[in-house]
Design a protein around this motif. Structure first.
Motif, mmCIF file in Angstrom:
data_model
loop_
_atom_site.group_PDB
_atom_site.id
_atom_site.type_symbol
_atom_site.label_atom_id
_atom_site.label_comp_id
_atom_site.label_asym_id
_atom_site.label_seq_id
_atom_site.Cartn_x
_atom_site.Cartn_y
_atom_site.Cartn_z
ATOM 1 N N LEU A 170 0.817 -1.219 0.000
ATOM 2 C CA LEU A 170 0.000 0.000 0.000
ATOM 3 C C LEU A 170 0.848 1.265 0.000
ATOM 4 O O LEU A 170 0.321 2.346 -0.274
ATOM 5 C CB LEU A 170 -0.944 0.015 1.207
ATOM 6 N N GLY A 171 2.111 1.144 0.318
ATOM 7 C CA GLY A 171 2.953 2.341 0.389
ATOM 8 C C GLY A 171 2.397 3.300 1.418
ATOM 9 O O GLY A 171 2.154 2.925 2.560
ATOM 10 N N ASN A 172 2.134 4.534 1.019
ATOM 11 C CA ASN A 172 1.578 5.546 1.927
ATOM 12 C C ASN A 172 0.059 5.628 1.859
ATOM 13 O O ASN A 172 -0.542 6.469 2.516
ATOM 14 C CB ASN A 172 2.170 6.930 1.601
ATOM 15 N N ASP A 173 -0.570 4.771 1.065
ATOM 16 C CA ASP A 173 -2.022 4.791 0.898
ATOM 17 C C ASP A 173 -2.705 3.904 1.936
ATOM 18 O O ASP A 173 -2.053 3.157 2.655
ATOM 19 C CB ASP A 173 -2.401 4.312 -0.508
ATOM 20 N N THR A 174 -4.017 4.003 2.005
ATOM 21 C CA THR A 174 -4.813 3.137 2.872
ATOM 22 C C THR A 174 -5.965 2.549 2.058
ATOM 23 O O THR A 174 -6.348 3.086 1.024
ATOM 24 C CB THR A 174 -5.399 3.916 4.073
ATOM 25 N N LEU A 175 -6.491 1.453 2.561
ATOM 26 C CA LEU A 175 -7.679 0.827 1.974
ATOM 27 C C LEU A 175 -8.795 0.976 3.004
ATOM 28 O O LEU A 175 -8.771 0.347 4.063
ATOM 29 C CB LEU A 175 -7.416 -0.639 1.648
ATOM 30 N N SER A 176 -9.742 1.831 2.707
ATOM 31 C CA SER A 176 -10.827 2.135 3.647
ATOM 32 C C SER A 176 -11.697 0.917 3.922
ATOM 33 O O SER A 176 -11.791 0.002 3.092
ATOM 34 C CB SER A 176 -11.706 3.256 3.093
ATOM 35 N N ALA A 177 -12.352 0.929 5.085
ATOM 36 C CA ALA A 177 -13.289 -0.136 5.461
ATOM 37 C C ALA A 177 -14.344 -0.280 4.377
ATOM 38 O O ALA A 177 -14.896 0.709 3.894
ATOM 39 C CB ALA A 177 -13.934 0.198 6.797
ATOM 40 N N GLY A 178 -14.592 -1.512 3.950
ATOM 41 C CA GLY A 178 -15.613 -1.794 2.945
ATOM 42 C C GLY A 178 -15.161 -1.646 1.506
ATOM 43 O O GLY A 178 -15.884 -2.037 0.597
ATOM 44 N N ASP A 179 -13.981 -1.091 1.268
ATOM 45 C CA ASP A 179 -13.496 -0.896 -0.101
ATOM 46 C C ASP A 179 -12.745 -2.122 -0.613
ATOM 47 O O ASP A 179 -12.344 -2.998 0.155
ATOM 48 C CB ASP A 179 -12.568 0.314 -0.183
ATOM 49 N N SER A 180 -12.525 -2.141 -1.916
ATOM 50 C CA SER A 180 -11.710 -3.189 -2.542
ATOM 51 C C SER A 180 -10.871 -2.560 -3.640
ATOM 52 O O SER A 180 -11.212 -1.490 -4.162
ATOM 53 C CB SER A 180 -12.587 -4.311 -3.100
#
Length: 111
Positions: free
Chosen positions: A58-68
């Motif tokens: 993910l590097g500096n990014d995030t994966l929000s709850a519920g996302d894909s």
């Protein structure tokens, strides 16, 4: 932040494959789903035969709850079986071992 594609991994040198007469491995692509109520801040894949975690996809990014997102691993390896470590925004983490991502086609994160 919603990610559209993650592309990480080693550099595949085409001239090496020509010289050795072997074919390059195909990229591993799968859908990563966050089925938790917490954002994912780190996501690690390492082949099951490797004893340490490789880079955070993910590097500096995030994966929000519920996302894909769609993940593509272009590391030149011919393996499908990976150990997976997921780290959440609240500091908790989950490890899964020996997951065959080629058979699944997707991976869902659960707390």
């Amino acid at each position: 932040m919603r990610l559209s594609t993650i592309l990480r991994g080693g550099i595949v040198v085409a001239c090496t494959a020509f010289a050795s007469g072997t074919a390059l491995a195909e990229d591993l692509a799968f859908t990563l789903k966050n089925a938790t109520g917490v954002a994912v801040t780190e996501f690690y894949l390492s082949p099951s035969n490797v004893n340490n975690w490789e880079e955070n996809l993910l590097g500096n990014d995030t994966l929000s709850a519920g996302d894909s997102i769609q993940v593509t691993v272009a590391d030149g390896r011919a393996t499908c079986v990976y150990d997976i470590k997921t780290v959440f925004k609240d500091g908790s983490n989950v490890d899964d071992r020996a997951i065959n991502l080629c058979e699944l086609g997707s991976y869902t994160v659960h707390e």
